[in-house]
Design a protein around this motif. Structure first.
Motif, PDB file in Angstrom:
ATOM      1  N   PRO A 179       0.816  -1.214   0.000  1.00 41.01           N
ATOM      2  CA  PRO A 179       0.000   0.000   0.000  1.00 41.01           C
ATOM      3  C   PRO A 179       0.851   1.266   0.000  1.00 41.01           C
ATOM      4  CG  PRO A 179       0.096  -0.907   2.197  1.00 41.01           C
ATOM      5  CD  PRO A 179       0.803  -1.903   1.317  1.00 41.01           C
ATOM      6  N   CYS A 180       0.212   2.368  -0.358  1.00 36.41           N
ATOM      7  CA  CYS A 180       0.898   3.658  -0.382  1.00 36.41           C
ATOM      8  C   CYS A 180       1.372   4.094   1.003  1.00 36.41           C
ATOM      9  CB  CYS A 180      -0.023   4.724  -0.975  1.00 36.41           C
ATOM     10  SG  CYS A 180      -0.404   4.499  -2.729  1.00 36.41           S
ATOM     11  N   ALA A 181       0.740   3.582   2.052  1.00 35.25           N
ATOM     12  CA  ALA A 181       1.117   3.975   3.407  1.00 35.25           C
ATOM     13  C   ALA A 181       2.562   3.635   3.725  1.00 35.25           C
ATOM     14  CB  ALA A 181       0.192   3.303   4.423  1.00 35.25           C
ATOM     15  N   THR A 182       3.115   2.612   3.048  1.00 35.90           N
ATOM     16  CA  THR A 182       4.503   2.208   3.309  1.00 35.90           C
ATOM     17  C   THR A 182       5.447   2.662   2.207  1.00 35.90           C
ATOM     18  OG1 THR A 182       4.088   0.071   2.220  1.00 35.90           O
ATOM     19  CG2 THR A 182       3.718   0.196   4.605  1.00 35.90           C
ATOM     20  N   CYS A 183       4.966   3.506   1.294  1.00 36.31           N
ATOM     21  CA  CYS A 183       5.788   3.960   0.176  1.00 36.31           C
ATOM     22  C   CYS A 183       6.481   5.274   0.515  1.00 36.31           C
ATOM     23  CB  CYS A 183       4.914   4.140  -1.075  1.00 36.31           C
ATOM     24  SG  CYS A 183       5.827   4.687  -2.537  1.00 36.31           S
ATOM     25  N   ARG A 232      -5.379  14.115   6.283  1.00 38.93           N
ATOM     26  CA  ARG A 232      -4.088  13.436   6.300  1.00 38.93           C
ATOM     27  C   ARG A 232      -4.186  12.040   6.904  1.00 38.93           C
ATOM     28  NH1 ARG A 232       0.264  15.897   8.101  1.00 38.93           N
ATOM     29  NH2 ARG A 232       1.278  13.988   8.798  1.00 38.93           N
ATOM     30  N   GLN A 233      -5.245  11.758   7.651  1.00 34.16           N
ATOM     31  CA  GLN A 233      -5.391  10.440   8.257  1.00 34.16           C
ATOM     32  C   GLN A 233      -5.722   9.368   7.225  1.00 34.16           C
ATOM     33  OE1 GLN A 233      -4.680   9.798  11.259  1.00 34.16           O
ATOM     34  NE2 GLN A 233      -4.588  11.813  12.194  1.00 34.16           N
ATOM     35  N   MET A 234      -6.193   9.783   6.038  1.00 34.84           N
ATOM     36  CA  MET A 234      -6.612   8.805   5.032  1.00 34.84           C
ATOM     37  C   MET A 234      -5.937   8.979   3.673  1.00 34.84           C
ATOM     38  SD  MET A 234     -10.745   8.559   5.615  1.00 34.84           S
ATOM     39  CE  MET A 234     -10.878   7.378   4.263  1.00 34.84           C
ATOM     40  N   LEU A 278      -4.280   5.969   1.645  1.00 37.01           N
ATOM     41  CA  LEU A 278      -3.124   5.287   2.217  1.00 37.01           C
ATOM     42  C   LEU A 278      -3.114   3.800   1.885  1.00 37.01           C
ATOM     43  CD1 LEU A 278      -2.840   6.969   5.744  1.00 37.01           C
ATOM     44  CD2 LEU A 278      -1.794   7.631   3.571  1.00 37.01           C
ATOM     45  N   ASP A 279      -4.278   3.214   1.625  1.00 35.74           N
ATOM     46  CA  ASP A 279      -4.322   1.806   1.252  1.00 35.74           C
ATOM     47  C   ASP A 279      -4.445   1.609  -0.256  1.00 35.74           C
ATOM     48  OD1 ASP A 279      -6.802   2.921   1.325  1.00 35.74           O
ATOM     49  OD2 ASP A 279      -7.775   1.335   2.458  1.00 35.74           O
ATOM     50  N   HIS A 280      -4.196   2.673  -1.022  1.00 36.67           N
ATOM     51  CA  HIS A 280      -4.056   2.561  -2.473  1.00 36.67           C
ATOM     52  C   HIS A 280      -2.679   1.960  -2.758  1.00 36.67           C
ATOM     53  CE1 HIS A 280      -4.895   3.597  -6.644  1.00 36.67           C
ATOM     54  NE2 HIS A 280      -3.700   4.167  -6.738  1.00 36.67           N
ATOM     55  N   GLY A 281      -2.362   1.746  -4.004  1.00 40.95           N
ATOM     56  CA  GLY A 281      -1.045   1.222  -4.328  1.00 40.95           C
ATOM     57  C   GLY A 281      -0.850   1.085  -5.816  1.00 40.95           C
TER      58      GLY A 281
END
Length: 251
Positions: free
Chosen positions: A168-172, A183-185, A203-206
């Motif tokens: 996910p984008c959250a770890t990118c 900003r939370q999402m 954030l869960d996109h990718g």
């Protein structure tokens, strides 16, 4: 009636004025004659000619002659204001789209604080987000609408490219969080090789251009822990903690 028929013929053509349908008395010495319209372009319409005789006058004159629709006439759709006709993507180069004063997506960036001497006093205390102060800011309605629109669309987790992403984008490392409550999402992609470069993503996109992606990474990494935005929630603290102490002692 003959005078009314002549007036109807002047509005259209003599051959388009059909049978006399009715004579409606509008008021004293004021009558509206209805004639069928034979114009093939206006099926179901009729000519309405209002004639009047002024008080103490001997001559009848034409007050108004119009073509009106009937119950079965073909009519255009109801007029819709331009602001309700607009759709995403309609705004072009040089076009202006001012937000209305009562736009529910926005709220004033100041609070109304009555003064002791003046109940109408205003304290223009600006609501700030990092680096930017504005006269109006996004309301809860506007923020919710934007979040739902983005999350359910291509920037969200259910798009085809997101479901096939390795992580996910959250770890990118290329994901830059937004400021404020969103900003939370959501964040902005800053990878020039990614299809979402410069766009908002959840954030869960990718996508396959994840900063930690590798050829050996065949399976998606687990999603980042869910972050609860406590800014919009109230923390309730119980004054009486005797029950909690009783449960603790029993344990």
């Amino acid at each position: 009636m003959d005078l009314a028929r002549e007036a109807a013929a002047e509005v259209g053509h003599p051959e388009w004025v059909g049978d006399h349908l009715a004579a409606n008395v509008e008021d004293t010495r004021l009558v509206t004659h209805l004639f069928a319209c034979l114009d093939p372009a206006y099926p179901g319409w009729h000519y309405a000619v209002t004639v009047v005789r002024a008080a103490r006058a001997k001559t009848v004159t034409v007050n108004e002659a119009v073509l009106l629709p009937g119950a079965e006439s073909l009519l255009p759709p109801a007029w819709v204001p331009w602001k309700d006709r607009l759709r995403p993507g309609d705004l072009g180069v040089g076009d202006l789209l001012p937000a209305s004063v009562d736009d529910e997506r926005l709220k004033p960036g100041f609070t109304q604080v009555p003064d002791e001497d003046d109940e109408e006093g205003v304290d223009k205390h600006q609501e700030w987000e990092p680096g930017l102060g504005r006269a109006r800011v996004l309301s809860e309605t506007g923020r919710k609408a934007a979040a739902e629109r983005w999350y359910e669309g291509e920037p969200g987790p259910r798009s085809a490219i997101a479901t096939a992403a390795p992580a996910p984008c959250a770890t990118c490392g290329f994901m830059t969080p937004l400021a404020g409550g969103l900003r939370q999402m959501f964040g902005v992609c800053t990878n020039e090789y990614a299809p979402d470069d410069g766009k908002v993503v959840s954030l869960d996109h990718g996508c396959g251009a994840h900063s930690e992606a590798s050829h050996s990474n065949q399976h998606s990494e687990p999603l980042a822990p869910v972050v609860v935005d406590e800014w919009d929630y109230d923390h309730i603290v119980a004054d009486d903690t005797s029950e909690l102490e009783l449960v603790s002692s029993d344990g």
